[in-house]
Write an enzyme that holds these catalytic residues in place. Sequence first.
Site, short mmCIF file in Angstrom:
data_model
loop_
_atom_site.label_atom_id
_atom_site.label_comp_id
_atom_site.label_asym_id
_atom_site.label_seq_id
_atom_site.Cartn_x
_atom_site.Cartn_y
_atom_site.Cartn_z
N GLU A 1 38.02 49.01 33.86
CA GLU A 1 36.73 48.91 33.16
C GLU A 1 36.68 49.85 31.96
O GLU A 1 36.22 49.48 30.87
CB GLU A 1 35.58 49.21 34.11
CG GLU A 1 35.38 48.13 35.16
CD GLU A 1 34.38 48.54 36.23
OE1 GLU A 1 33.42 47.81 36.44
OE2 GLU A 1 34.55 49.61 36.85
N HIS A 60 38.34 27.70 29.99
CA HIS A 60 36.88 27.90 30.17
C HIS A 60 36.58 28.65 31.47
O HIS A 60 35.52 28.49 32.05
CB HIS A 60 36.13 26.56 30.17
CG HIS A 60 36.49 25.66 29.02
ND1 HIS A 60 35.79 25.65 27.83
CD2 HIS A 60 37.50 24.77 28.86
CE1 HIS A 60 36.34 24.77 27.01
NE2 HIS A 60 37.39 24.24 27.60
N LYS A 95 33.37 50.20 49.07
CA LYS A 95 33.77 49.81 47.72
C LYS A 95 35.16 50.27 47.30
O LYS A 95 35.57 51.39 47.54
CB LYS A 95 32.76 50.36 46.69
CG LYS A 95 31.40 49.73 46.71
CD LYS A 95 31.38 48.23 46.47
CE LYS A 95 31.73 47.82 45.08
NZ LYS A 95 30.65 47.98 44.13
N SER A 141 32.61 54.18 45.84
CA SER A 141 31.20 54.39 45.53
C SER A 141 30.68 55.59 46.32
O SER A 141 31.15 55.86 47.43
CB SER A 141 30.41 53.13 45.90
OG SER A 141 29.07 53.44 46.18
#
Length: 469
Positions: free
Chosen positions: A288, A154, A281, A275
């Site tokens: 992704e 979970h 970043k 970024s």
Amino acid sequence: MNLRSGRLKGKMTSDAASFTSSMEFDKRIFLADIKCNVAHTTMLKEQGIIPSENADKIVEALHDLESEGIDALNLDPSVEDIHMALENYVTARIGERAGFMHTGKSRNDQVATDLRLVLKEELDEIKMDLLDFIGTILDIASENTETIMVGYTHLQHAQPTTFAHHILAYANELRRDYERLVDAYKRVDMCPLGAAAMTTTSFPIDRERTMELLGFSRLMENSIDAVSSRDFMAETIFALSMLASNLSKICEELILWSTYEFGMVEISNEYSSTSSIMPQKKNPDVAEIGRAKTGVLYGELVAVMSILKALPHSYNRDLQEVTPHLWNSVDTARSMLNITHHMLASIEFNAERGRELANSNFAAATELADLMVKEKNMPFRVAHQIVGRTVTEAIEKGIKPAEIDSDFLDEVSMEIHSKPLGIDDELVKRALDPYEIVKTRRAIGGSSPEAVEEVIKRLRNFLKEEGFN
Ligand code: ARG
């Protein structure tokens, strides 16, 4: 020779020609179409169906085309498809005699044959890539059989495990993906050639001979089925979608584990972006995109299933529309597979953080309850209750998991059962140590270094059996 010079007068509009042309994705079956024509012509010659010298001329022209390459063809959409472009090439080389090559053959059986030939090669390559990835995972696992981390259910801390144990889940998932592709391959490896348009032909063709010349293992025995069926594509795309699903789980864990909050892995710079505005970043863009490509594959699967639904037998031009989805699935899955492979190989696992997390949030609770069962012959359900209450009270009082000792357990036990537990402090300490816990899982498939080594050994044997070293 213009295909339309008989039954039809004039040309299709250029819009209609582009709309119906398969030329763009036919490029992929160029070599297979030559092979298919060579096999068919050879068989026609052997059976005495067409004059020997014509067959030789045709085969010679086809070999010339092979060495000249696809640029020698006129691929204008007005030509319809690659089969016509190829026949046109042979006609330009040897004149009207080229027309013999299409005896007892149709583009319907031809395209199905070509697609299967190319897909077989693609599947062989994807299968090797998969074995290669499994090999890399085994190498990483071998080095991390004692690298502690917390396992999740979970997405909540569950039980301590090791990085090796965790990534062997990837290896076993990928092994099943491999097996699914091996199985799908069996049904790709069937020869439709000789079905012609849909009923075979009255010429005395030898279907077994072309099957053998093209290296297929089995015949598509019903000629209607042979030209109507694309289930081999749908099945392959499903196997690739399942592979993508498994790869997306790896991508997802890399994304999650590389967050500041988890801090468990560092993805290498080669697989990260930054970024344009936030200078600090380091983003996991590659993972992704990998995660997202899975959706593209599912889309292809649904597209193909939808096109195939309720088509009447036998050949319908709708079938052509399936093909680009097949190639997109193959290309997407393959790039995803190889990117995920190399990205995973590039990560650093933060062993210190792994241990910290395994120690910080009561992941040892199951083992503590098991200890009570073993030491006190207590029903597991009772032990479960005592440990559950222990955790709640520890959280309320700000006691860290490692600070739980036999006195504390006695207190909780007194509250619940009005009697102390009386377990040796040494045993309690051991039950709370993630490494000690990991070592106790010796059953096959478990987290102990020996159990993990055993699974690595089995998977290495599997790789060897599949001819991968
Ligand atoms: N381009 C077609 C396909 O991919 C080849 C077969 C065309 N057959 C036909 N009768 N128009 O399915």
